[in-house]
Motif scaffolding. Structure first.
Motif, short mmCIF file in Angstrom:
data_model
loop_
_atom_site.label_atom_id
_atom_site.label_comp_id
_atom_site.label_asym_id
_atom_site.label_seq_id
_atom_site.Cartn_x
_atom_site.Cartn_y
_atom_site.Cartn_z
N LEU A 7 0.86 -1.19 0.00
CA LEU A 7 0.00 0.00 0.00
C LEU A 7 0.89 1.24 0.00
O LEU A 7 1.74 1.39 0.88
CB LEU A 7 -0.89 0.00 1.26
CG LEU A 7 -1.69 1.29 1.50
CD1 LEU A 7 -2.76 1.49 0.41
CD2 LEU A 7 -2.36 1.26 2.88
N GLY A 9 0.84 5.29 0.35
CA GLY A 9 0.04 6.42 0.81
C GLY A 9 0.91 7.29 1.68
O GLY A 9 2.11 7.04 1.86
N VAL A 12 0.57 6.06 6.02
CA VAL A 12 -0.08 4.75 5.96
C VAL A 12 0.18 3.87 7.19
O VAL A 12 -0.31 2.75 7.25
CB VAL A 12 0.33 3.93 4.71
CG1 VAL A 12 -0.30 4.47 3.45
CG2 VAL A 12 1.83 3.82 4.57
N SER A 15 -2.62 1.84 8.74
CA SER A 15 -3.49 1.05 7.85
C SER A 15 -3.73 -0.39 8.33
O SER A 15 -2.83 -1.04 8.87
CB SER A 15 -2.86 1.00 6.46
OG SER A 15 -3.57 0.09 5.66
N SER A 17 -4.62 -2.62 6.06
CA SER A 17 -4.50 -3.43 4.84
C SER A 17 -3.55 -4.62 4.96
O SER A 17 -3.87 -5.71 4.46
CB SER A 17 -4.10 -2.54 3.65
OG SER A 17 -5.16 -1.67 3.36
N ASN A 60 -1.95 -1.31 -3.73
CA ASN A 60 -3.08 -0.43 -3.42
C ASN A 60 -2.51 0.98 -3.26
O ASN A 60 -1.34 1.15 -2.91
CB ASN A 60 -3.76 -0.82 -2.10
CG ASN A 60 -4.62 -2.04 -2.21
OD1 ASN A 60 -4.54 -2.94 -1.39
ND2 ASN A 60 -5.45 -2.09 -3.24
N THR A 62 -3.58 4.85 -1.57
CA THR A 62 -4.55 5.59 -0.75
C THR A 62 -4.17 7.06 -0.70
O THR A 62 -3.25 7.51 -1.43
CB THR A 62 -4.68 4.94 0.65
OG1 THR A 62 -5.77 5.57 1.34
CG2 THR A 62 -3.40 5.10 1.48
N LYS A 66 -4.52 8.96 -4.99
CA LYS A 66 -5.39 8.22 -5.92
C LYS A 66 -5.49 8.89 -7.30
O LYS A 66 -5.60 8.22 -8.31
CB LYS A 66 -6.79 8.04 -5.30
CG LYS A 66 -6.79 7.06 -4.13
CD LYS A 66 -8.19 6.83 -3.61
CE LYS A 66 -8.15 5.91 -2.39
NZ LYS A 66 -9.49 5.62 -1.87
N ASN A 87 -7.24 3.08 -6.89
CA ASN A 87 -6.81 2.56 -5.58
C ASN A 87 -6.13 1.19 -5.71
O ASN A 87 -5.67 0.64 -4.71
CB ASN A 87 -7.98 2.48 -4.60
CG ASN A 87 -8.89 1.29 -4.86
OD1 ASN A 87 -8.94 0.77 -5.97
ND2 ASN A 87 -9.60 0.84 -3.84
N ASP A 102 -13.28 0.93 -4.80
CA ASP A 102 -14.00 1.52 -3.66
C ASP A 102 -15.53 1.43 -3.84
O ASP A 102 -16.25 1.08 -2.91
CB ASP A 102 -13.62 3.00 -3.48
CG ASP A 102 -12.24 3.15 -2.86
OD1 ASP A 102 -11.78 2.22 -2.18
OD2 ASP A 102 -11.63 4.21 -3.05
N LEU A 243 -14.19 -1.40 3.54
CA LEU A 243 -12.73 -1.62 3.54
C LEU A 243 -12.38 -3.05 3.14
O LEU A 243 -11.53 -3.28 2.28
CB LEU A 243 -12.19 -1.30 4.95
CG LEU A 243 -10.69 -1.46 5.13
CD1 LEU A 243 -9.94 -0.38 4.37
CD2 LEU A 243 -10.32 -1.40 6.61
#
Ligand SMILES: NC(=O)c1ccc[n+]([C@@H]2O[C@H](COP(=O)([O-])OP(=O)(O)OC[C@H]3O[C@@H](n4cnc5c(N)ncnc54)[C@H](OP(=O)(O)O)[C@@H]3O)[C@@H](O)[C@H]2O)c1
Length: 280
Positions: A7, A9, A12, A15, A17, A60, A62, A66, A87, A102, A243
């Motif tokens: 991921l 971002g 992050v 997260s 995830s 991914n 975030t 995006k 995403n 999403d 999510l």
């Protein structure tokens, strides 16, 4: 070596995830790793290209990347094109493909997990940022009699409504201009909860038949969920289900297997409840 996912971002570190994809990998017997990449805007593009250059399999994306991810990929899926935001990135041959999971994640949570059904509902979407844009088309697939986008900055809501006017009965509004009439479904797609606030919306939009859904989630009620409960909404839900469902859709795009989301959602809810009890 296990296939590498992650991921990107900024920030992050908070997260869920890695936990979610780790569970999906165990449940489906996939040999993969999933890591977090703190990537500030000025380094996002080079770090993502570096990840794939080093043999990474998928990512991914975030906040706040995006939109930037949509500019970086070679191809966009139709739903990513409509959302103008990405995403999920996966490989198709030499190409990097950007997807947006999403919207389908929200829709699956509302219909499959929460079992909600409406006939020609009135829908209110709060917020006009990337998350709102990504869920408009899936929400229009519910056949609403009207979908109102209301935003703190009203012109952003009106611009977004104009863009989606050919897809269904959408109009844009400011919060204060909302008519005092309850909606069947209110989706909070603002980031107000992240600052410990609920959007300043007139209370008459919530009735005893209204389902209020916050895309944000946390240990204990989010401010929007607490607000909806105080007003006597029929249901007030956080975005845990969205999510895990958007993550399952990404996982399937990468691995070609659909994970069972129920045990993961249960595990997340129980961890959130434990965290809330520890705090209180
Ligand atoms: N559950 C999930 O799987 C999932 C998936 C995607 C996103 N999300 C959540 O969705 C939320 C929005 O994400 P995003 O990507 O759309 O963010 P974004 O593009 O930055 O948009 C933020 C939106 O929130 C509004 N806003 C910010 N603070 C506000 C406040 N105090 N009161 C009222 N409105 C406020 C902004 O209004 P202005 O235009 O006036 O600035 C804008 O419409 C985040 O909480 C994110 O975590 C959850």
């Amino acid at each position: 070596m296990p296939d590498a996912y992650g991921l990107f971002g900024w920030p992050v570190h908070h997260s869920w995830s890695p936990f979610i994809h780790g569970m999906y990998a165990r449940l489906t017997g996939q040999d993969m790793v999933y890591r977090l990449y703190e990537s500030p805007p000025e380094r996002f593009r080079s770090e993502v290209l570096g990840f794939f250059g080093d043999g990474g399999s998928g990512i991914n994306v975030t906040l706040p990347h995006k939109r930037a991810a949509a500019d970086l990929v070679n191809e966009l899926t139709p739903r990513a094109q409509l959302a103008d935001a990405v995403n999920t990135i996966f490989r198709r041959g030499e190409a990097l493909v950007g997807d947006n999971t999403d919207g389908v994640g929200l829709l699956r949570d509302l219909t499959a997990n929460l079992g909600l059904r409406w006939s020609s509902p009135r829908i209110l979407v709060l917020g006009a940022g990337g998350a709102a844009r990504g869920v408009l088309e899936p929400l229009l697939s519910l056949g609403p009699s009207e979908l109102v986008i209301a935003n703190r900055t009203p012109d952003r809501a009106r611009d977004l409504a104009r863009e989606f006017a050919t897809h269904g009965p959408v109009r844009g509004s400011g919060f204060a201009e909302l008519e005092p009439q309850p909606f069947h479904l209110i989706v909070n797609a603002t980031s107000a909860s992240l600052r410990g606030e609920a959007p300043l919306v007139p209370i008459d939009v919530v009735g005893t038949d209204t389902t209020c859904y916050d895309m944000a989630y946390g240990a204990g009620d989010t401010p929007f969920v607490a607000w909806a409960r105080r007003l006597g909404a029929a249901r007030a839900e956080q975005g845990w289900g969205m999510l895990v469902e958007q993550a399952a859709e990404s996982f399937e795009a990468w691995r070609g297997v659909r994970p069972d989301t129920a045990p993961v959602l249960e595990a997340l809810r129980s961890r959130a409840a434990t965290a809330a009890n520890t705090r209180s």
